[in-house]
Design a protein around this motif. Structure first.
Motif, PDB file in Angstrom:
ATOM      1  N   TYR A  37       0.835  -1.207   0.000  1.00 29.68           N
ATOM      2  CA  TYR A  37       0.000   0.000   0.000  1.00 29.68           C
ATOM      3  C   TYR A  37       0.869   1.255   0.000  1.00 29.68           C
ATOM      4  CZ  TYR A  37      -2.877   3.758   1.840  1.00 29.68           C
ATOM      5  OH  TYR A  37      -3.493   4.979   2.033  1.00 29.68           O
ATOM      6  N   TYR A  38       1.945   1.246   0.781  1.00 28.37           N
ATOM      7  CA  TYR A  38       2.831   2.413   0.788  1.00 28.37           C
ATOM      8  C   TYR A  38       3.518   2.582  -0.569  1.00 28.37           C
ATOM      9  CZ  TYR A  38       1.923   2.628   5.743  1.00 28.37           C
ATOM     10  OH  TYR A  38       1.297   2.712   6.958  1.00 28.37           O
ATOM     11  N   GLY A  39       3.741   1.483  -1.297  1.00 28.97           N
ATOM     12  CA  GLY A  39       4.250   1.574  -2.661  1.00 28.97           C
ATOM     13  C   GLY A  39       3.229   2.201  -3.595  1.00 28.97           C
ATOM     14  N   TYR A  97      -8.983  -0.160  -3.302  1.00 20.78           N
ATOM     15  CA  TYR A  97      -8.858  -1.585  -3.611  1.00 20.78           C
ATOM     16  C   TYR A  97      -8.875  -2.395  -2.327  1.00 20.78           C
ATOM     17  CZ  TYR A  97      -3.866  -1.358  -2.376  1.00 20.78           C
ATOM     18  OH  TYR A  97      -2.688  -1.192  -1.713  1.00 20.78           O
ATOM     19  N   GLU A  98      -9.098  -3.689  -2.507  1.00 21.78           N
ATOM     20  CA  GLU A  98      -9.097  -4.636  -1.397  1.00 21.78           C
ATOM     21  C   GLU A  98      -7.996  -5.667  -1.620  1.00 21.78           C
ATOM     22  OE1 GLU A  98     -12.847  -6.558  -1.002  1.00 21.78           O
ATOM     23  OE2 GLU A  98     -13.836  -4.776  -0.206  1.00 21.78           O
ATOM     24  N   ALA A  99      -7.417  -6.100  -0.537  1.00 23.42           N
ATOM     25  CA  ALA A  99      -6.424  -7.168  -0.588  1.00 23.42           C
ATOM     26  C   ALA A  99      -6.873  -8.254   0.383  1.00 23.42           C
ATOM     27  CB  ALA A  99      -5.047  -6.640  -0.199  1.00 23.42           C
ATOM     28  N   VAL A 110      -9.301  -9.358   5.138  1.00 19.26           N
ATOM     29  CA  VAL A 110      -9.650  -8.531   3.992  1.00 19.26           C
ATOM     30  C   VAL A 110      -9.296  -7.100   4.371  1.00 19.26           C
ATOM     31  CG1 VAL A 110     -11.479  -7.731   2.464  1.00 19.26           C
ATOM     32  CG2 VAL A 110     -11.490 -10.082   3.285  1.00 19.26           C
ATOM     33  N   LEU A 111      -8.368  -6.519   3.615  1.00 19.53           N
ATOM     34  CA  LEU A 111      -7.890  -5.171   3.893  1.00 19.53           C
ATOM     35  C   LEU A 111      -8.417  -4.235   2.825  1.00 19.53           C
ATOM     36  CD1 LEU A 111      -4.250  -6.372   4.422  1.00 19.53           C
ATOM     37  CD2 LEU A 111      -5.826  -5.772   6.229  1.00 19.53           C
ATOM     38  N   LYS A 112      -9.002  -3.127   3.234  1.00 18.63           N
ATOM     39  CA  LYS A 112      -9.501  -2.124   2.290  1.00 18.63           C
ATOM     40  C   LYS A 112      -8.581  -0.918   2.349  1.00 18.63           C
ATOM     41  CE  LYS A 112     -14.387  -3.179   2.274  1.00 18.63           C
ATOM     42  NZ  LYS A 112     -15.735  -2.596   2.372  1.00 18.63           N
TER      43      LYS A 112
END
Length: 126
Positions: A37-39, A97-99, A110-112
Motif C-alpha cells: 500500500y505504501y508503494g 482496492y481490497e487485498a 480482507v484489507l480495504k
C-alpha cells in the motif's frame, strides 16, 4: 521461615509465547500488504506531482502508474484501477482496492485501502 519463589511458571510462559507468536504471525501476514500500500501511495504521489491540476490525460497517468508499480513491486493493483476525479478546484487521482490475505485454515484478512491525491500538488512528490 519459608522463602517464596518468584517468577513465571511454565504454563504462564507457554501462554505468553502463544500470544506473542499469534501476533507475530499476524504481523508477518499483514506486513507485506501494508508495505505494498505504501508503494501504491508513493507511485500515486509521484504521478500526481508530475501532472498539472487540470491534466485530463488518463491514459498517460495509467501508463505512468503501471511503470511506478512495476518499479515498486506492487502486484495487487494496476494503473487502470485508478480513477481520475474531475473537480472545479482541480483534478484528483484516486484509488480504492481490497487485498485478501489468508491467515489460518479458513480465516482470511480482507484489507480495504483508499488513497486520493490532487494532481499537481506541491507536496505530492514527497
Amino acid at each position: 521461615m519459608a522463602i517464596r519463589q518468584r517468577g513465571i511458571t511454565l504454563i504462564g510462559f507457554v501462554i505468553i509465547l502463544i500470544v506473542v507468536s499469534f501476533f507475530g504471525y499476524m504481523g508477518m501476514v499483514l506486513g507485506p500488504a501494508y508495505n505494498e500500500y505504501y508503494g501504491v501511495v508513493k507511485a500515486m504521489n509521484y504521478v500526481a506531482h508530475q501532472s498539472t491540476p487540470d491534466d485530463t490525460d488518463y491514459g498517460s497517468m495509467v501508463k505512468a502508474l503501471d511503470r511506478q508499480f512495476n518499479v515498486g513491486y506492487v502486484d495487487t493493483v494496476t494503473g487502470s484501477q485508478a480513477k481520475l476525479i474531475r473537480d472545479k478546484r482541480g483534478n484528483m487521482l484516486s484509488m480504492e482496492y481490497e487485498a485478501r490475505k489468508p491467515f489460518l485454515y479458513n480465516i482470511d484478512f480482507v484489507l480495504k485501502f483508499a488513497y486520493s491525491v490532487p494532481l499537481g500538488s506541491k507536496t505530492a512528490g514527497d
